[in-house]
Design a protein around this motif. Structure first.
Motif, PDB file in Angstrom:
ATOM      1  N   ARG A  57       0.838  -1.207   0.000  1.00 13.63           N
ATOM      2  CA  ARG A  57       0.000   0.000   0.000  1.00 13.63           C
ATOM      3  C   ARG A  57       0.872   1.255   0.000  1.00 13.63           C
ATOM      4  O   ARG A  57       1.933   1.303   0.594  1.00 13.63           O
ATOM      5  CB  ARG A  57      -0.895  -0.012   1.222  1.00 13.63           C
ATOM      6  N   ASP A  58       0.363   2.277  -0.677  1.00 21.38           N
ATOM      7  CA  ASP A  58       0.982   3.603  -0.685  1.00 21.38           C
ATOM      8  C   ASP A  58      -0.154   4.593  -0.857  1.00 21.38           C
ATOM      9  O   ASP A  58      -1.322   4.205  -0.847  1.00 21.38           O
ATOM     10  CB  ASP A  58       2.007   3.711  -1.823  1.00 21.38           C
ATOM     11  N   SER A  59       0.166   5.862  -1.034  1.00 23.44           N
ATOM     12  CA  SER A  59      -0.874   6.851  -1.294  1.00 23.44           C
ATOM     13  C   SER A  59      -0.318   7.942  -2.198  1.00 23.44           C
ATOM     14  O   SER A  59       0.898   8.123  -2.295  1.00 23.44           O
ATOM     15  CB  SER A  59      -1.400   7.459   0.014  1.00 23.44           C
ATOM     16  N   ILE A  60      -1.239   8.624  -2.878  1.00 19.01           N
ATOM     17  CA  ILE A  60      -0.871   9.758  -3.718  1.00 19.01           C
ATOM     18  C   ILE A  60      -1.884  10.872  -3.521  1.00 19.01           C
ATOM     19  O   ILE A  60      -3.050  10.616  -3.237  1.00 19.01           O
ATOM     20  CB  ILE A  60      -0.775   9.390  -5.224  1.00 19.01           C
ATOM     21  N   MET A  61      -1.406  12.095  -3.657  1.00 17.98           N
ATOM     22  CA  MET A  61      -2.274  13.268  -3.641  1.00 17.98           C
ATOM     23  C   MET A  61      -2.156  13.915  -5.010  1.00 17.98           C
ATOM     24  O   MET A  61      -1.049  14.214  -5.466  1.00 17.98           O
ATOM     25  CB  MET A  61      -1.857  14.231  -2.539  1.00 17.98           C
ATOM     26  N   ILE A  62      -3.287  14.088  -5.674  1.00 16.56           N
ATOM     27  CA  ILE A  62      -3.299  14.607  -7.041  1.00 16.56           C
ATOM     28  C   ILE A  62      -4.288  15.756  -7.164  1.00 16.56           C
ATOM     29  O   ILE A  62      -5.149  15.948  -6.298  1.00 16.56           O
ATOM     30  CB  ILE A  62      -3.645  13.499  -8.070  1.00 16.56           C
ATOM     31  N   ALA A  63      -4.152  16.488  -8.245  1.00 18.28           N
ATOM     32  CA  ALA A  63      -5.154  17.480  -8.640  1.00 18.28           C
ATOM     33  C   ALA A  63      -5.601  17.106 -10.044  1.00 18.28           C
ATOM     34  O   ALA A  63      -4.818  16.549 -10.827  1.00 18.28           O
ATOM     35  CB  ALA A  63      -4.562  18.880  -8.632  1.00 18.28           C
ATOM     36  N   HIS A  64      -6.856  17.364 -10.347  1.00 19.33           N
ATOM     37  CA  HIS A  64      -7.366  17.141 -11.707  1.00 19.33           C
ATOM     38  C   HIS A  64      -8.738  17.766 -11.845  1.00 19.33           C
ATOM     39  O   HIS A  64      -9.334  18.211 -10.878  1.00 19.33           O
ATOM     40  CB  HIS A  64      -7.373  15.657 -12.084  1.00 19.33           C
ATOM     41  N   SER A  65      -9.209  17.790 -13.078  1.00 15.04           N
ATOM     42  CA  SER A  65     -10.556  18.275 -13.349  1.00 15.04           C
ATOM     43  C   SER A  65     -11.149  17.425 -14.469  1.00 15.04           C
ATOM     44  O   SER A  65     -10.434  16.656 -15.120  1.00 15.04           O
ATOM     45  CB  SER A  65     -10.533  19.750 -13.769  1.00 15.04           C
ATOM     46  N   PHE A  66     -12.425  17.560 -14.633  1.00 15.83           N
ATOM     47  CA  PHE A  66     -13.127  16.911 -15.742  1.00 15.83           C
ATOM     48  C   PHE A  66     -13.789  18.023 -16.550  1.00 15.83           C
ATOM     49  O   PHE A  66     -15.007  18.091 -16.690  1.00 15.83           O
ATOM     50  CB  PHE A  66     -14.141  15.897 -15.222  1.00 15.83           C
TER      51      PHE A  66
END
Length: 180
Positions: A57-66
């Motif tokens: 297990r790990d984690s990521i923090m992202i930004a995005h839009s649709f």
């Protein structure tokens, strides 16, 4: 007969890769063979999961839009998400010498490297024009894990199935599964 075996092979091959059969026949014999083959394939797929698994297990923090896609409501706008990333390695048998599914340290390092490609990044910039859904990202992470490390073992480093799951919360997650 030989023709029947070839037909069965064709049907099983199409079912296994998730293909849609486009050939149909009105022959009662062929229809029966088709039904039996499909049922056998379903049984095979159902039973194929038996064996061992190991998850890292790990984690990521992202930004995005649709952007400009009303199907996503307020998520059309730029927003952030924190994903918990679980990668499960599945094998029918344990490694002969080490008695493990996969080296947990190696698997953790590979996952960390792959997650590093996306962590604190704007996915709109990494994948211009794509709807970077959770499902989409599952497949991207799967592809990275399957490929292995740049400075370590490459493709083929693990034999078996890999399942990547991204959890947006305790209520919603997506997965992608494929052969290593």
């Amino acid at each position: 007969t030989n023709t029947l075996t070839q037909q069965q092979y064709y049907i099983v091959k199409q079912c296994r890769i998730g293909g849609v059969l486009t050939k149909t026949t009105s022959s009662p014999m062929a229809s029966s063979v088709f039904l039996i083959t499909v049922l056998a394939t379903i049984l095979h797929v159902t039973c194929a999961g038996a064996g061992f698994s190991l998850t890292v297990r790990d984690s990521i923090m992202i930004a995005h839009s649709f952007a400009n896609n009303p199907s996503f409501g307020p998520a059309q706008n730029l927003h952030g998400a924190t994903y918990t990333v679980d990668v499960t390695f599945k094998a029918k048998d344990l490694h002969r010498e080490n008695n493990w599914v996969v080296d947990i340290g190696e698997a953790s390092e590979i996952l960390a490297e792959v997650c590093g490609r996306f962590n604190f990044k704007n996915l709109d910039e990494l994948f211009p024009g794509e709807m970077t859904t959770t499902e989409f990202m599952c497949k991207k992470i799967f592809e990275g894990v399957r490929a292995g490390r740049k400075d370590g073992p490459g493709r083929g480093w693990f034999k078996g199935d890999i399942v990547v799951s991204l959890s947006e919360s305790h209520k919603a997650w997506a997965s992608y599964e494929g052969k290593a």
